[in-house]
Design a protein around this motif. Structure first.
Motif, PDB file in Angstrom:
ATOM      1  N   ASP A  66       0.866  -1.185   0.000  1.00  0.00           N
ATOM      2  CA  ASP A  66       0.000   0.000   0.000  1.00  0.00           C
ATOM      3  C   ASP A  66       0.905   1.239   0.000  1.00  0.00           C
ATOM      4  O   ASP A  66       0.656   2.206   0.711  1.00  0.00           O
ATOM      5  CB  ASP A  66      -0.937  -0.019   1.217  1.00  0.00           C
ATOM      6  CG  ASP A  66      -2.006   1.077   1.140  1.00  0.00           C
ATOM      7  OD1 ASP A  66      -2.235   1.612   0.029  1.00  0.00           O
ATOM      8  OD2 ASP A  66      -2.592   1.401   2.197  1.00  0.00           O
ATOM      9  N   HIS A 109      -2.339  -0.529  11.786  1.00  0.00           N
ATOM     10  CA  HIS A 109      -1.922  -1.841  11.290  1.00  0.00           C
ATOM     11  C   HIS A 109      -0.435  -1.803  10.987  1.00  0.00           C
ATOM     12  O   HIS A 109       0.134  -0.726  10.783  1.00  0.00           O
ATOM     13  CB  HIS A 109      -2.685  -2.192  10.005  1.00  0.00           C
ATOM     14  CG  HIS A 109      -2.769  -1.024   9.054  1.00  0.00           C
ATOM     15  ND1 HIS A 109      -3.868  -0.191   9.000  1.00  0.00           N
ATOM     16  CD2 HIS A 109      -1.885  -0.519   8.156  1.00  0.00           C
ATOM     17  CE1 HIS A 109      -3.654   0.763   8.093  1.00  0.00           C
ATOM     18  NE2 HIS A 109      -2.460   0.598   7.571  1.00  0.00           N
ATOM     19  N   ARG A 203       1.380  13.101  11.134  1.00  0.00           N
ATOM     20  CA  ARG A 203       0.052  12.930  10.564  1.00  0.00           C
ATOM     21  C   ARG A 203      -0.338  11.507  10.952  1.00  0.00           C
ATOM     22  O   ARG A 203       0.406  10.556  10.699  1.00  0.00           O
ATOM     23  CB  ARG A 203       0.119  13.114   9.050  1.00  0.00           C
ATOM     24  CG  ARG A 203      -1.198  12.880   8.299  1.00  0.00           C
ATOM     25  CD  ARG A 203      -1.249  11.489   7.731  1.00  0.00           C
ATOM     26  NE  ARG A 203      -2.395  11.278   6.857  1.00  0.00           N
ATOM     27  CZ  ARG A 203      -2.753  10.088   6.409  1.00  0.00           C
ATOM     28  NH1 ARG A 203      -2.064   9.016   6.743  1.00  0.00           N
ATOM     29  NH2 ARG A 203      -3.788   9.967   5.618  1.00  0.00           N
ATOM     30  N   ASP A 205      -2.309   8.300  10.658  1.00  0.00           N
ATOM     31  CA  ASP A 205      -3.082   7.542   9.681  1.00  0.00           C
ATOM     32  C   ASP A 205      -4.225   6.797  10.382  1.00  0.00           C
ATOM     33  O   ASP A 205      -4.017   6.188  11.432  1.00  0.00           O
ATOM     34  CB  ASP A 205      -2.135   6.528   9.015  1.00  0.00           C
ATOM     35  CG  ASP A 205      -2.756   5.821   7.832  1.00  0.00           C
ATOM     36  OD1 ASP A 205      -3.080   6.500   6.852  1.00  0.00           O
ATOM     37  OD2 ASP A 205      -2.895   4.588   7.880  1.00  0.00           O
ATOM     38  N   GLU A 277      -5.924  11.893  10.710  1.00  0.00           N
ATOM     39  CA  GLU A 277      -6.783  11.493   9.597  1.00  0.00           C
ATOM     40  C   GLU A 277      -7.921  10.692  10.219  1.00  0.00           C
ATOM     41  O   GLU A 277      -7.751   9.532  10.579  1.00  0.00           O
ATOM     42  CB  GLU A 277      -6.033  10.612   8.595  1.00  0.00           C
ATOM     43  CG  GLU A 277      -6.916  10.273   7.399  1.00  0.00           C
ATOM     44  CD  GLU A 277      -6.719   8.885   6.806  1.00  0.00           C
ATOM     45  OE1 GLU A 277      -7.103   8.679   5.661  1.00  0.00           O
ATOM     46  OE2 GLU A 277      -6.189   7.991   7.503  1.00  0.00           O
ATOM     47  N   HIS A 338      -3.844  12.098  -1.430  1.00  0.00           N
ATOM     48  CA  HIS A 338      -3.465  10.937  -2.248  1.00  0.00           C
ATOM     49  C   HIS A 338      -4.524   9.842  -2.267  1.00  0.00           C
ATOM     50  O   HIS A 338      -4.294   8.788  -2.845  1.00  0.00           O
ATOM     51  CB  HIS A 338      -2.142  10.371  -1.718  1.00  0.00           C
ATOM     52  CG  HIS A 338      -2.302   9.799  -0.331  1.00  0.00           C
ATOM     53  ND1 HIS A 338      -2.607  10.578   0.773  1.00  0.00           N
ATOM     54  CD2 HIS A 338      -2.234   8.538   0.124  1.00  0.00           C
ATOM     55  CE1 HIS A 338      -2.706   9.810   1.836  1.00  0.00           C
ATOM     56  NE2 HIS A 338      -2.497   8.565   1.472  1.00  0.00           N
ATOM     57  N   ASP A 339      -5.653  10.073  -1.614  1.00  0.00           N
ATOM     58  CA  ASP A 339      -6.707   9.055  -1.570  1.00  0.00           C
ATOM     59  C   ASP A 339      -7.954   9.444  -2.355  1.00  0.00           C
ATOM     60  O   ASP A 339      -8.873   8.625  -2.487  1.00  0.00           O
ATOM     61  CB  ASP A 339      -7.149   8.806  -0.114  1.00  0.00           C
ATOM     62  CG  ASP A 339      -6.076   8.142   0.724  1.00  0.00           C
ATOM     63  OD1 ASP A 339      -5.284   7.354   0.173  1.00  0.00           O
ATOM     64  OD2 ASP A 339      -6.035   8.417   1.937  1.00  0.00           O
ATOM     65  N   ARG A 404      -7.072   4.710  -6.687  1.00  0.00           N
ATOM     66  CA  ARG A 404      -6.406   5.963  -6.347  1.00  0.00           C
ATOM     67  C   ARG A 404      -5.144   6.267  -7.144  1.00  0.00           C
ATOM     68  O   ARG A 404      -4.506   7.281  -6.910  1.00  0.00           O
ATOM     69  CB  ARG A 404      -6.092   5.939  -4.848  1.00  0.00           C
ATOM     70  CG  ARG A 404      -7.325   5.726  -3.986  1.00  0.00           C
ATOM     71  CD  ARG A 404      -6.965   5.461  -2.527  1.00  0.00           C
ATOM     72  NE  ARG A 404      -6.199   4.230  -2.403  1.00  0.00           N
ATOM     73  CZ  ARG A 404      -5.678   3.788  -1.256  1.00  0.00           C
ATOM     74  NH1 ARG A 404      -5.821   4.490  -0.153  1.00  0.00           N
ATOM     75  NH2 ARG A 404      -4.993   2.660  -1.228  1.00  0.00           N
TER      76      ARG A 404
HETATM   77  C1  GLC Z   1      -5.100   6.071   5.025  1.00  0.00           C
HETATM   78  C2  GLC Z   1      -4.146   6.502   3.952  1.00  0.00           C
HETATM   79  C3  GLC Z   1      -4.323   5.594   2.776  1.00  0.00           C
HETATM   80  C4  GLC Z   1      -3.991   4.192   3.206  1.00  0.00           C
HETATM   81  C5  GLC Z   1      -4.845   3.778   4.400  1.00  0.00           C
HETATM   82  C6  GLC Z   1      -4.313   2.532   5.044  1.00  0.00           C
HETATM   83  O1  GLC Z   1      -6.414   6.242   4.670  1.00  0.00           O
HETATM   84  O2  GLC Z   1      -4.336   7.847   3.654  1.00  0.00           O
HETATM   85  O3  GLC Z   1      -3.527   5.964   1.688  1.00  0.00           O
HETATM   86  O4  GLC Z   1      -4.215   3.312   2.147  1.00  0.00           O
HETATM   87  O5  GLC Z   1      -4.839   4.757   5.396  1.00  0.00           O
HETATM   88  O6  GLC Z   1      -3.141   2.807   5.751  1.00  0.00           O
END
Ligand code: GLC
Length: 530
Positions: A66, A109, A203, A205, A277, A338-339, A404
């Motif tokens: 990812d 994770h 940041r 996640d 986020e 980026h998402d 994405r």
């Molecule tokens: C967040 C990130 C995304 C990623 C996901 C899993 O949403 O912005 O790009 O795939 O977490 O870590």
């Protein structure tokens, strides 16, 4: 400069933060993938643009399933991106240029290649190693509950001995069990590791994800809804928050983690920050993440989800300010990352999409609080229709639906053909760049009258003049149903979401997102007046 020791003037409260997607920003070694020395070499672009900080997406050791959001070692740099000393050099150079550095932390994770997960597989059911993750048995051969992965398909994968592990994202991203004390202890160490290296913030996640309802009960899915984790919608590019029952998200226990992190950040200095986020259901639940003893900011996705209408934007502004005011946090605004599909494309693409994108940006930059920009938006880049054989997003690989990759195409810096100086020589980047980008490079737009890049530079320079002094009050003005207008301190902002031009109110025109004739503001255009 604001005083970093005064909570009212902490740097992030009014910052413009630029998101660097490391794979796609700048490639120093010609392997087609962006890297840390590449970022360092392009820091002057960010200083010229006039941002206050950069947030860099994960560059830690990772098998890249990812693109770095699957971390195998939180305390090292993936060789694809460089070394720890490259990271130190980047931070030092950014600080010399007056830029703060925010790094990404991925606590929900790990990668399946992390030593903890490898040990969990080896140790077997019932072991303390498995207890760091969410392994469960199932009696009927089906996954232990009905949860779906954000990237499509079930959120559970079965291992050889028959147990299943939970992954709210890809199967290579097993979710940690935050009720196990080893997990918070590890992440506090990781925070300290990067703080000691001089980073200014994090940041966080999937900040709303760490805890799941302890029973791991089924999600209640109403008719017509799809059991899923509710973050990415059917085209895997946008959020959908239509599922109301969310036993996997936003559990009350998560706030204890952020109280502990607040203390860790404070130990490192008064000007360290963290931004969440958190895809929450309401502005109020978002505000809970930014109470005074928790994280400092949270991305305000409501702004990027708003329709192109004065009423929608006004509603988001009112709700956002009302939610953060009681907790004393500074609001944030974001249009792209980026998402999600790049905002010029979301607003219809082409000339109209660009006009609307610039107008929304100018509006956002005048609001109190911080704006988060995504690399390439200062060039007016659009979402790219990436060929199926070039797509790498795990959401695409799990579902076959466009995902994405299209917002992650490498930045065009100069020259007339790909790779547009993304890297040295003519080696091609990891996703092809479109031919139309020749006129959109940083080089082509620099000094070009009316270019999107010069517009961003002018807007950020003008913003600096009032960002710290205009106060947090926003007074909405009524200039008709198609027009969003507000006053903030000495600045009046007018955004015309309609098709016909409207009269501008009194004041000196500071800046507009597009051409303005005779004090009439055309449709899809915004202006700042003083
Ligand atoms: C967040 C990130 C995304 C990623 C996901 C899993 O949403 O912005 O790009 O795939 O977490 O870590």
């Amino acid at each position: 400069m604001p005083d970093v020791n005064d909570p009212k003037t902490y740097w992030w409260r009014n910052a413009v933060v630029y998101q660097v997607y490391v794979r796609s920003f700048a490639d120093s070694d010609g392997d087609g993938v962006g890297d840390l020395p590449g970022i360092t070499s392009r820091l002057p672009h960010l200083a010229d643009l006039g941002v206050d900080a950069l947030w860099i997406t994960p560059f830690y050791t990772s098998p890249q399933h990812d693109h770095g959001y699957d971390v195998a070692d939180y305390r090292d740099v993936d060789p694809l991106f460089g070394t720890l000393s490259d990271a130190d050099h980047l931070v030092a150079r950014a600080h010399e240029l007056g830029l703060r550095v925010v790094v990404d932390l991925v606590p929900n994770h790990t990668s399946d290649q992390h030593e903890w997960f490898q040990a969990a597989l080896a140790a077997g059911p019932g072991s303390p190693e498995r207890a760091r993750y969410l392994f469960r048995d199932s009696e009927d051969g089906n996954p232990p509950n009905n949860w779906g992965s954000v990237f499509g398909g079930p959120a559970w994968t079965q291992v050889d001995d028959g147990q299943w592990y939970l992954h709210l994202f890809d199967s290579t991203q097993p979710d940690l069990d935050w009720r196990n004390p080893e997990v918070p202890a590890m992440f506090e160490d990781v925070l300290r590791f990067w703080l000691d290296r001089g980073v200014d913030g994090f940041r966080v996640d999937v900040a709303h994800g760490l805890f799941k309802e302890a029973s791991l009960r089924d999600q209640v899915v109403e008719e017509g809804q799809r059991a899923s984790s509710g973050q990415v919608n059917t085209d895997h590019s946008m959020v959908s928050l239509d599922l109301k029952d969310e036993p996997m998200w936003d559990q009350p226990e998560v706030h204890e983690v952020y109280r502990a992190w607040h203390r860790v950040l404070d130990e490192a200095g008064p000007d360290k920050m963290a931004v969440a986020e958190a895809w929450t259901q309401t502005p109020e639940s978002m505000a809970a993440f930014v109470r005074p003893d928790e994280l400092d900011q949270a991305f305000n996705f409501a702004w990027l989800l708003a329709d192109w209408s004065a009423e929608s934007f006004a509603t988001v502004i009112i709700d956002t300010l009302a939610a953060v005011e009681p907790v004393g946090a500074s609001p944030t605004w974001v249009l792209s990352n980026h998402d999600v599909v790049r905002h010029v494309t979301r607003y219809g693409g082409g000339e109209q999409g660009l006009a609307r994108g610039r107008a929304a940006t100018l509006t956002m930059l005048a609001l109190p609080g911080s704006s988060y920009l995504y690399q390439g938006e200062e060039l007016g880049l659009e979402q790219v229709d990436v060929a199926p054989e070039d797509r790498q997003d795990p959401a695409y690989l799990r579902t076959g639906e466009v995902a994405r990759d299209g917002c992650r195409v490498p930045v065009p810096w100069g020259g007339t053909e790909a790779p547009y100086e993304f890297g040295p020589g003519d080696g091609q980047p990891w996703i092809p760049q479109p031919a139309e980008w020749a006129s959109l490079t940083v080089e082509a737009q620099t000094g070009a009258e009316g270019s999107t890049l010069e517009f961003y530079r002018a807007a950020l320079a003008a913003r600096r003049e009032f960002a710290w002094t205009a106060g947090d009050e926003v007074e909405l003005l009524d200039l008709g149903t198609d027009v969003l207008a507000f006053r903030r301190g000495p600045i009046t902002v007018v955004l015309n979401c309609g098709e016909t031009a409207v009269d501008l109110p009194a004041g000196d025109l500071l800046l507009a997102s597009g051409p303005v004739d005779d004090d009439r503001l055309p449709g899809d255009t915004a202006a700042w007046l003083r």
